[in-house]
Design a protein around this motif. Structure first.
Motif, PDB file in Angstrom:
ATOM      1  N   UNK A 139       0.681  -1.181   0.023  1.00  0.00           N
ATOM      2  CA  UNK A 139      -0.144   0.058  -0.114  1.00  0.00           C
ATOM      3  C   UNK A 139       0.774   1.245  -0.013  1.00  0.00           C
ATOM      4  N   UNK A 140       2.174   1.043   0.327  1.00  0.00           N
ATOM      5  CA  UNK A 140       3.012   2.190   0.472  1.00  0.00           C
ATOM      6  C   UNK A 140       3.945   2.537  -0.891  1.00  0.00           C
ATOM      7  N   UNK A 141       3.750   1.703  -1.928  1.00  0.00           N
ATOM      8  CA  UNK A 141       4.360   1.739  -3.103  1.00  0.00           C
ATOM      9  C   UNK A 141       3.848   2.435  -4.202  1.00  0.00           C
ATOM     10  N   UNK A 142       3.670   3.727  -3.764  1.00  0.00           N
ATOM     11  CA  UNK A 142       2.938   4.473  -4.585  1.00  0.00           C
ATOM     12  C   UNK A 142       3.840   5.748  -5.054  1.00  0.00           C
ATOM     13  N   UNK A 143       3.265   6.651  -5.816  1.00  0.00           N
ATOM     14  CA  UNK A 143       3.789   7.955  -6.471  1.00  0.00           C
ATOM     15  C   UNK A 143       4.871   8.489  -5.306  1.00  0.00           C
ATOM     16  N   UNK A 144       4.365   8.591  -3.969  1.00  0.00           N
ATOM     17  CA  UNK A 144       5.235   9.207  -3.331  1.00  0.00           C
ATOM     18  C   UNK A 144       6.554   8.461  -3.081  1.00  0.00           C
ATOM     19  N   UNK A 145       6.357   7.200  -3.092  1.00  0.00           N
ATOM     20  CA  UNK A 145       7.677   6.328  -2.882  1.00  0.00           C
ATOM     21  C   UNK A 145       8.405   6.718  -4.287  1.00  0.00           C
ATOM     22  N   UNK A 146       7.999   6.581  -5.437  1.00  0.00           N
ATOM     23  CA  UNK A 146       8.788   6.876  -6.701  1.00  0.00           C
ATOM     24  C   UNK A 146       9.504   8.379  -6.345  1.00  0.00           C
ATOM     25  N   UNK A 147       8.692   9.285  -5.771  1.00  0.00           N
ATOM     26  CA  UNK A 147       9.390  10.560  -5.648  1.00  0.00           C
ATOM     27  C   UNK A 147      10.572  10.656  -4.708  1.00  0.00           C
ATOM     28  N   UNK A 148      10.476   9.872  -3.742  1.00  0.00           N
ATOM     29  CA  UNK A 148      11.410   9.713  -2.765  1.00  0.00           C
ATOM     30  C   UNK A 148      12.773   9.418  -3.375  1.00  0.00           C
ATOM     31  N   UNK A 149      12.512   8.323  -4.146  1.00  0.00           N
ATOM     32  CA  UNK A 149      13.774   7.596  -4.941  1.00  0.00           C
ATOM     33  C   UNK A 149      14.459   8.622  -6.027  1.00  0.00           C
ATOM     34  N   UNK A 150      13.504   9.325  -6.748  1.00  0.00           N
ATOM     35  CA  UNK A 150      13.919  10.270  -7.470  1.00  0.00           C
ATOM     36  C   UNK A 150      14.631  11.371  -6.845  1.00  0.00           C
ATOM     37  N   UNK A 151      14.222  11.968  -5.923  1.00  0.00           N
ATOM     38  CA  UNK A 151      14.918  12.897  -4.946  1.00  0.00           C
ATOM     39  C   UNK A 151      16.180  12.277  -4.544  1.00  0.00           C
ATOM     40  N   UNK A 152      16.439  11.064  -3.958  1.00  0.00           N
ATOM     41  CA  UNK A 152      17.705  10.713  -3.672  1.00  0.00           C
ATOM     42  C   UNK A 152      18.699  10.475  -4.757  1.00  0.00           C
ATOM     43  N   UNK A 153      17.960  10.267  -6.085  1.00  0.00           N
ATOM     44  CA  UNK A 153      18.937   9.879  -7.311  1.00  0.00           C
ATOM     45  C   UNK A 153      19.514  11.229  -7.729  1.00  0.00           C
ATOM     46  N   UNK A 154      18.715  12.405  -7.611  1.00  0.00           N
ATOM     47  CA  UNK A 154      19.207  13.682  -7.893  1.00  0.00           C
ATOM     48  C   UNK A 154      20.241  14.058  -7.035  1.00  0.00           C
ATOM     49  N   UNK A 155      19.777  14.045  -5.705  1.00  0.00           N
ATOM     50  CA  UNK A 155      21.074  14.450  -4.690  1.00  0.00           C
ATOM     51  C   UNK A 155      22.372  13.620  -4.846  1.00  0.00           C
ATOM     52  N   UNK A 156      22.055  12.363  -5.163  1.00  0.00           N
ATOM     53  CA  UNK A 156      23.282  11.458  -4.977  1.00  0.00           C
ATOM     54  C   UNK A 156      24.199  11.945  -6.267  1.00  0.00           C
ATOM     55  N   UNK A 157      23.491  12.345  -7.571  1.00  0.00           N
ATOM     56  CA  UNK A 157      24.367  12.777  -8.591  1.00  0.00           C
ATOM     57  C   UNK A 157      25.006  13.960  -8.495  1.00  0.00           C
ATOM     58  N   UNK A 158      24.315  14.936  -7.651  1.00  0.00           N
ATOM     59  CA  UNK A 158      24.855  16.142  -7.404  1.00  0.00           C
ATOM     60  C   UNK A 158      26.119  16.034  -6.424  1.00  0.00           C
ATOM     61  N   UNK A 159      25.859  15.211  -5.508  1.00  0.00           N
ATOM     62  CA  UNK A 159      27.014  15.063  -4.195  1.00  0.00           C
ATOM     63  C   UNK A 159      28.165  13.948  -4.710  1.00  0.00           C
ATOM     64  N   UNK A 160      27.676  12.697  -4.892  1.00  0.00           N
ATOM     65  CA  UNK A 160      28.408  11.463  -5.259  1.00  0.00           C
ATOM     66  C   UNK A 160      28.951  11.652  -6.704  1.00  0.00           C
ATOM     67  N   UNK A 161      28.190  12.099  -7.849  1.00  0.00           N
ATOM     68  CA  UNK A 161      28.671  11.858  -9.005  1.00  0.00           C
ATOM     69  C   UNK A 161      27.693  10.702  -9.880  1.00  0.00           C
ATOM     70  N   UNK A 162      27.408  10.796 -11.200  1.00  0.00           N
ATOM     71  CA  UNK A 162      26.253   9.850 -11.657  1.00  0.00           C
ATOM     72  C   UNK A 162      26.990   8.594 -11.793  1.00  0.00           C
ATOM     73  N   UNK A 163      28.171   8.218 -11.537  1.00  0.00           N
ATOM     74  CA  UNK A 163      28.714   7.183 -12.021  1.00  0.00           C
ATOM     75  C   UNK A 163      29.447   6.485 -10.715  1.00  0.00           C
ATOM     76  N   UNK A 164      28.947   7.202  -9.626  1.00  0.00           N
ATOM     77  CA  UNK A 164      29.098   6.383  -8.357  1.00  0.00           C
ATOM     78  C   UNK A 164      28.391   5.193  -8.007  1.00  0.00           C
ATOM     79  N   UNK A 165      28.829   4.283  -7.502  1.00  0.00           N
ATOM     80  CA  UNK A 165      28.075   2.953  -7.225  1.00  0.00           C
ATOM     81  C   UNK A 165      26.901   3.215  -6.543  1.00  0.00           C
ATOM     82  N   UNK A 166      26.959   4.138  -5.390  1.00  0.00           N
ATOM     83  CA  UNK A 166      25.868   4.260  -4.774  1.00  0.00           C
ATOM     84  C   UNK A 166      24.532   4.943  -5.623  1.00  0.00           C
ATOM     85  N   UNK A 167      25.113   5.825  -6.427  1.00  0.00           N
ATOM     86  CA  UNK A 167      24.055   6.492  -7.164  1.00  0.00           C
ATOM     87  C   UNK A 167      23.276   5.597  -8.340  1.00  0.00           C
TER      88      UNK A 167
END
Length: 366
Positions: free
Chosen positions: A309-337
């Motif tokens: 019941x929690x796998x909704x658009x809000x969950x997608x938004x959380x990961x999209x935000x994390x991806x954007x922040x990781x690309x900015x901080x760690x770089x797009x090719x970092x394993x965590x990103x």
């Protein structure tokens, strides 16, 4: 990994790669005989491997393994061995074939030391993790278990050295089957490994949390002088923060989410990840690899398939935000990103499936 560009050169010596011009992959990437060029004085004919660090300029660069080994060895003493494990500019850990090569060489250079020497034990733990991650999972588990048993017999299970070895063993045991390109273990063995890993991580998490609380209470005692209090807090930060939060917390959260996960396990993982993130905030570690690992674990716990019941658009938004922040901080090719992008795709696909089931399209009219 994919072959380097034809014009790629080594980041260190500025020479090109050998005729094969291809990164080692699969089981070959885990073999010291294949990727470690220890003792070589020339890089002629040697393939280039990706550096994979978090530096803006070097993250997509390539390097000869022999050059990387020489560079790590030159800073071995000054960094207390850290040069074998992480890039000395961005402080991100090496990954892939270069990680395996450097850790194998670190072990080769320390295995003559006493069985309980700190450097040798550190190198042995590193070797176990690298082998388990890149094609030799069972051998890596055996190396990690031998180290843990040896230290437990000598110092007991509550000694910090033994705790570190237990965490390493749990990490090797709890690897996803897809993380190793070598022969996979049976499903029964894999289940036993994951159960043992979860037990070890829970035990070490409880022990280190108790150690942390004891040191914190002692530091705040009215009978403790200001200098002694500061020293106690420094010891807390050095020994317990690093070992309890940086190593145990994200691994325990991930272990709880591995199949067969339950709603109760997800809630426990959520509590553990939240506690770790709170410490990250307090110590300024939010925008580090550890901070992203814990944020990923928290998001996974909140949007796990067993909590559909929690796998909704809000969950997608959380990961999209994390991806954007990781690309900015760690770089797009970092394993965590890259791992966060994979998680985002998984959650997005699950959300679409749920949406299609709840809102089926009406049949087309005539």
């Amino acid at each position: 990994g994919a072959a380097p560009p034809r014009d790629a050169v080594c980041w260190i010596c500025l020479e090109g790669g050998g005729p094969q011009h291809q990164e080692p992959r699969g089981a070959a990437a885990a073999s010291p005989d294949v990727v470690t060029k220890a003792g070589n004085t020339t890089t002629a004919g040697e393939a280039l491997v990706r550096m994979g660090c978090g530096c803006r300029t070097a993250g997509n660069a390539y390097v000869h393994v022999a050059c990387a080994i020489e560079a790590a060895a030159s800073r071995d003493v000054a960094t207390n061995g850290a040069s074998w494990l992480e890039h000395q500019t961005c402080r991100h850990e090496f990954v892939g074939p270069l990680e395996v090569a450097l850790k194998c060489e670190f072990w080769r250079r320390t295995r003559h030391l006493d069985a309980f020497d700190e450097r040798r034990c550190s190198a042995e733990a590193c070797l176990a993790g690298a082998l388990a991650s890149y094609g030799e999972r069972l051998i890596g588990c055996d190396v990690a278990r031998d180290l843990y048993d040896r230290l437990a017999r000598a110092f007991g299970t509550r000694d910090l050295r033994t705790v570190q070895a237990a965490i390493g063993l749990a990490a090797a045991l709890d690897l996803d089957e897809s993380a190793s390109s070598g022969p996979s273990s049976s499903s029964d063995m894999s289940a036993r490994h994951k159960t043992e890993a979860l037990r070890l991580l829970r035990d070490q998490y409880a022990a280190l949390t108790a150690m942390r609380d004891s040191m914190y209470i002692g530091a705040l005692s009215p009978a403790t002088s200001t200098d002694a209090r500061a020293a106690a807090m420094a010891e807390y930060a050095r020994r317990v923060w690093v070992e309890c939060v940086a190593r145990v917390t994200p691994r325990l959260a991930r272990a709880l989410l591995h199949a067969p996960a339950s709603d109760e396990a997800c809630r426990e993982a959520e509590r553990v990840a939240r506690a770790g993130l709170a410490v990250c905030e307090d110590h300024g570690y939010r925008d580090t690899e550890l901070g992203f690992e814990l944020a990923e674990a928290l998001a996974l716990a909140q949007h796990h398939p067993v909590r559909a019941d929690t796998a909704d658009d809000a969950g997608v938004g959380v990961f999209e935000d994390l991806c954007r922040r990781a690309e900015r901080v760690l770089g797009p090719d970092h394993v965590a990103t890259r791992r966060l992008h994979l998680r985002r795709v998984e959650v997005s696909a699950r959300a679409r499936r749920l949406d299609s089931r709840s809102n089926p399209r009406a049949p087309d009219g005539d």
